[in-house]
Design an enzyme around this catalytic site. Structure first.
Site, PDB file in Angstrom:
ATOM      1  CD  GLU A   1     -35.144  18.654  51.416  1.00 57.55           C
ATOM      2  OE1 GLU A   1     -36.112  18.857  50.660  1.00 57.55           O
ATOM      3  OE2 GLU A   1     -35.169  17.837  52.366  1.00 57.55           O
TER       4      GLU A   1
ATOM      5  CG  HIS B   1     -38.092  15.672  51.068  1.00 56.92           C
ATOM      6  ND1 HIS B   1     -38.003  16.865  51.717  1.00 56.92           N
ATOM      7  CD2 HIS B   1     -39.178  15.051  51.611  1.00 56.92           C
ATOM      8  CE1 HIS B   1     -38.974  16.986  52.609  1.00 56.92           C
ATOM      9  NE2 HIS B   1     -39.709  15.877  52.563  1.00 56.92           N
TER      10      HIS B   1
END
Ligand SMILES: NC(=O)c1ccc[n+]([C@@H]2O[C@H](COP(=O)([O-])OP(=O)(O)OC[C@H]3O[C@@H](n4cnc5c(N)ncnc54)[C@H](O)[C@@H]3O)[C@@H](O)[C@H]2O)c1
Length: 405
Positions: free
Chosen positions: A265, A288
């Site tokens: 990420e 997320h």
């Protein structure tokens, strides 16, 4: 610790929710807030004399920080993860660490429900088409979720709450968990992941982040899913092989997917998001944010502030991530000692013989252990002398002794 008459001090970093500040102030703490994370040197410069430290994910609490905080009683991680805290060092120093393991459970579950409906109705494609000027009223490939079979892998806090809400929408729920779990409502347990994959129309992952779950879901698992089924992962990024997911979406074997967590990420807002899943049809991707709601933030603020105050005032450690879990109901008018010690045979007997030698009667007592540490809460009716306290503090096994009243 703060001088006897001064209020205890709490230092809250990283813009922690105002409810946490209000909750601590209501209980008599002097609260200092800092809107951002502090680096190690900044934190060391500010932490002397602080009783409670509150952080989120961007402040690292190192051994050096803890060494500079001899009065620190507890650290509150106003988030889920605690990797940013040196837990071993905190335990060694008798500093309790608390987090908020289920304050955002409901937020994740609601997003999963929204995504199951969105994918089942092909809302992503309809929406993309409309923005491109395409008016497509076709019902082809769009379904109700009522009567469809949902397969939940990982039936913990999130999985089990999802089970209840999905059943209320008329879905048939199946689950697979490696641990024994109570099936809620009419949910049915599958004895293997293979059985679940062969049974359901929608597969959703809610396993925890244990190392063994790395690569849990790859080519073989996607191949076992029923044709036209949907796949969701809002648990951990490293659990799923995204290249395999891509090929099963492109081949049409899977009808869609929703992914909230990724193996890599971006570290900061504005960094490019790189993924094999970009550009695929009927695939929802979110950054997320499964647990990111204002309600969850508020709940985290209230929950962790409550745990910190409870630990300071009662010594109770239930849900602490590092100290032995012990929770003893307080008795009115008595005195309480808490003793964190090395977990070796005979410590409890030694503590009790020190108390008995000084004719101190025990009115309530509870011991818990966790790895190398033991923790005992003792309620006594009579006043204790400094001699008793000195002897307990000087025991070779003592890590930290606190007198709560
Ligand atoms: N997307 C987000 O923003 C977000 C927010 C909160 C939590 N999460 C993640 O969601 C996941 C679930 O959270 P939770 O609070 O329900 O956790 P939990 O610990 O309550 O539940 C996890 C369950 O998974 C089971 N499990 C573990 N490995 C398994 C396996 N290989 N096969 C089957 N079952 C397995 C465990 O026995 C447990 O019952 C975690 O990974 C958590 O980090 C993501």
């Amino acid at each position: 610790m703060s001088p006897a008459s001064a209020p205890r001090r709490a230092l809250l970093l990283e813009n922690i929710h105002p409810d946490a500040v209000a909750g601590l102030e209501k209980n008599g703490y002097a609260v200092e807030t800092v809107a951002r994370a502090l680096d190690e040197d900044e934190l060391i410069a500010r932490i002397a004399g602080v009783d409670l430290l509150g952080i989120r994910s961007k402040t690292t609490v190192t051994d050096a920080v803890l060494a500079a905080a001899p009065d620190l009683l507890a650290v509150g991680a106003f988030c889920i993860g605690t990797n940013q805290i040196d837990l071993a060092s905190a335990s060694e120093r008798g500093v309790a660490v608390f987090n908020a393991p289920f304050s955002n459970t409901r937020s994740v579950v609601e997003l999963v429900i929204a995504e199951i409906i969105a994918l089942t109705r092909r809302l992503v494609d309809k929406n993309t088409g409309m923005h491109a000027g395409v008016w497509d009223k076709s019902a082809e490939g769009s379904h109700e979720v009522r009567g469809r079979r949902l397969g939940i892998i990982g039936y913990g806090n999130i999985g089990s709450q999802l089970s209840v809400l999905a059943e209320n929408l008329g879905m048939s729920v199946f689950f697979y968990d490696t641990a024994d779990k109570l099936a809620l409502g009419n949910a049915r347990r599958c004895s293997s992941m293979e059985e679940l994959l062969a049974t359901v129309d929608v597969v959703t992952l809610h396993v925890d982040g244990r190392p063994g779950n790395s690569g849990l879901f790859g080519e073989a698992e996607f191949a076992r899913m029923r044709p036209g089924s949907l796949f969701l992962n809002l648990s951990r990024g490293f659990v799923v092989d995204h290249q395999a997911l891509r090929s099963h979406i492109e081949s049409g074997h899977l009808a869609g997917a929703a992914i909230d967590v990724f193996p890599n990420e971006p570290r900061a807002r504005g960094d490019e998001f790189v993924s094999e899943l970009r550009g695929l049809p009927n695939v929802i991707m979110t950054p997320h944010i499964g647990g990111s709601t204002e309600e969850a933030q508020q709940d985290i603020g209230q929950f962790v502030a409550g745990k910190l105050h409870d630990f300071v005032s009662t010594g109770n450690t239930s849900l602490s991530v590092n100290l032995p879990p012990v929770s003893l109901t307080s008795q009115d008018g008595g005195h309480r000692l808490t003793h964190l010690h090395r977990n070796t045979p005979g410590v409890l007997a030694t503590i009790n013989s020190v108390l008995a030698d000084h004719e101190v009667n025990i009115e309530g007592q509870l011991l818990g252990t966790r790895g190398d540490l033991g923790y005992v809460i003792t309620d006594i009716g009579s006043q204790y002398t400094s001699d008793v306290i000195g002897q307990l503090r000087d025991l070779p096994t003592t890590v930290r002794l606190r007198l709560l009243s």
